[in-house]
Design an enzyme around this catalytic site. Structure first.
Site, PDB file in Angstrom:
ATOM      1  N   PHE A 144       0.853  -1.185   0.000  1.00  0.00           N
ATOM      2  CA  PHE A 144       0.000   0.000   0.000  1.00  0.00           C
ATOM      3  C   PHE A 144       0.891   1.237   0.000  1.00  0.00           C
ATOM      4  CE2 PHE A 144      -2.444   3.553   1.426  1.00  0.00           C
ATOM      5  CZ  PHE A 144      -3.625   3.400   0.724  1.00  0.00           C
ATOM      6  N   ASP A 229       9.531   3.003   1.676  1.00  0.00           N
ATOM      7  CA  ASP A 229       8.364   3.827   1.983  1.00  0.00           C
ATOM      8  C   ASP A 229       8.136   3.774   3.496  1.00  0.00           C
ATOM      9  OD1 ASP A 229       5.968   5.043   2.406  1.00  0.00           O
ATOM     10  OD2 ASP A 229       4.889   4.031   0.786  1.00  0.00           O
ATOM     11  N   LYS A 258       2.751  11.566   6.672  1.00  0.00           N
ATOM     12  CA  LYS A 258       1.971  11.422   7.908  1.00  0.00           C
ATOM     13  C   LYS A 258       2.537  12.219   9.079  1.00  0.00           C
ATOM     14  CE  LYS A 258       0.107   6.883   6.649  1.00  0.00           C
ATOM     15  NZ  LYS A 258      -1.282   7.133   6.321  1.00  0.00           N
TER      16      LYS A 258
END
Ligand code: PLP
Length: 403
Positions: A144, A229, A258
């Site tokens: 993801f 990531d 984030k």
């Protein structure tokens, strides 16, 4: 717990006017502080999700809020058409914290990943010498990395992928955690390996020990970039700055997002080697808000919070406590627990309940977390949470599983 008229009205409005691209728990939050949120009816809940790790430093962390306020009172946006007095300082301080050489600022996580893909391809053509339009990037099953058209082109989650074609070519998928499959997939056109050090959305999947050092060696031997990531796994969540640090492995590029914006504004970045990021020349990539002064000011305050190591230490120690508590529930409605630091994927025994059912029962007991896929709960409390609050959540989970 029955929803009040007020809660029901807010939810009905969301449903009527908002696109239905999420399936939220029925709770309407209006205030928050630290590890706690309060709903419109004044009920308090422990936040056990932290905006998918965007709120690592807690809700409304004073240092971050002050940094945002001070910047809002001075200067908000210049665009990159001009310099501003925050951008360079943010890049320097972030590079210093992460031990990297150069920083590209963007806004959302998906944009950081898109940027890393573009940079890796450009590097492959201009530096490695791959034939035009032939570059390949190796990715993992159940990855993801965000929701843009290129990123979902290499997703194997039907909900994320289906009916969004035609898809972007140039990605090769291998099983997550299988270093020999990565090695076998590398060819002369391989630009990069792009993976999450720990897969979040897939259910907090930790790859086998040695996987990352094997992948690093395969990349080194073949002049291939390793792109980590760390948008969800990074910035102290697992007990170290990067999740890759547990393996003693360095990536060539890291994507961050984030928590880099402290849960206040979207701030993302690609950080890494100057000879790789250096392929970008004026006009070749950008974003109006990427590196805008408010983002930089908040990002600088985030970097300062991370520089003491306090949050990394909290995630490590409290994470051990959380995981011990969760493991004690194995066989009592939980079939498996995975993760690292204050991050856990908790598989609910399929004979017991669904992830959604347990999330609802937890909500009724004042704890908010969310299922991922059918049977897994993803837990990621803010790193400011206290040991007693973790115990409170564990007790609520034991009760919920027992009901
Ligand atoms: C590992 C990873 N990469 C990228 C993203 C995308 O970030 P954003 O939602 O900010 O675009 C996410 C979001 O959950 C993520 O977990």
């Amino acid at each position: 717990m029955t929803d009040t008229q007020q809660t029901a009205e807010y939810i009905a409005r969301d449903e009527r006017w908002g696109a239905h691209n999420y399936h939220p728990l029925p709770v309407v939050i209006s205030e928050a502080e630290g590890a706690w949120v309060t709903d419109v009816d004044g009920r308090r809940y422990l936040d056990f999700l932290s905006g998918y790790s965007a709120l690592n430093f807690g809700h409304r962390n004073r240092r971050l809020i002050d940094a945002a306020h001070q910047q809002l009172d001075r200067l908000t946006l210049t665009s990159r058409a001009f310099h501003n007095d925050q951008f360079g300082l943010f890049c320097e301080e972030l590079a210093d914290l992460t031990g990297t050489e150069m920083v590209l600022t963007m806004n959302t996580g998906a944009e950081a990943v898109e940027s890393a893909i573009k940079i890796a391809r450009k590097w492959a053509y201009e530096i490695k010498g791959v034939e035009t339009d032939r570059a390949e990037i190796i990715v993992a099953t159940h990855n993801f990395h965000g929701r843009t058209t290129t990123i979902i082109s290499f997703s194997d989650d039907p909900a994320a992928h289906d009916n969004y074609g035609p898809f972007t070519p140039g990605f090769v998928t291998v099983p997550y955690g299988d270093a020999s499959a990565v090695r076998a997939a590398i060819g002369p056109n391989t630009a990069a390996v792009l993976m999450e050090p720990i897969q979040g959305e897939a259910g907090v999947i930790v790859p086998p020990a040695g996987f990352w050092s094997d992948v690093r060696s395969a990349c080194d031997e073949n002049n291939v970039l390793l792109v980590a990531d760390e948008i969800q796994s990074g910035l102290a969540r697992t007990g170290t700055l990067f999740a890759l640090d547990h393996e003693g492995v360095r990536a060539d590029l890291y994507t961050l997002g984030k928590a880099l914006g402290g849960g206040i504004i979207p701030v993302s970045a690609v950080v890494g080697r100057a000879d790789v990021l250096g392929v970008l020349k004026p006009g070749q990539h950008g974003s109006t808000f990427g590196g805008y002064p408010v983002a930089c000011a908040v990002g600088r305050a985030v970097v300062e919070l991370l520089s003491t190591g306090e949050f990394q230490q909290r995630a490590k120690e409290l994470g051990e406590h959380l995981h011990a508590g969760l493991r004690s529930l194995e066989g009592k409605g939980i079939s498996a627990v995975r993760g690292r630091g204050l991050w856990a994927g908790v598989d609910i025994d399929p004979r017991a309940k669904t992830g959604r059912e347990v999330s609802m029962l937890l909500r009724d007991r004042g704890v908010l977390c969310k299922e991922t896929h059918e049977r897994t709960l993803r837990m990621a409390p803010p790193l400011v949470i206290e040991r007693e609050e973790i115990d409170q959540a564990l007790a609520a989970l034991a009760e919920a599983l027992d009901e």
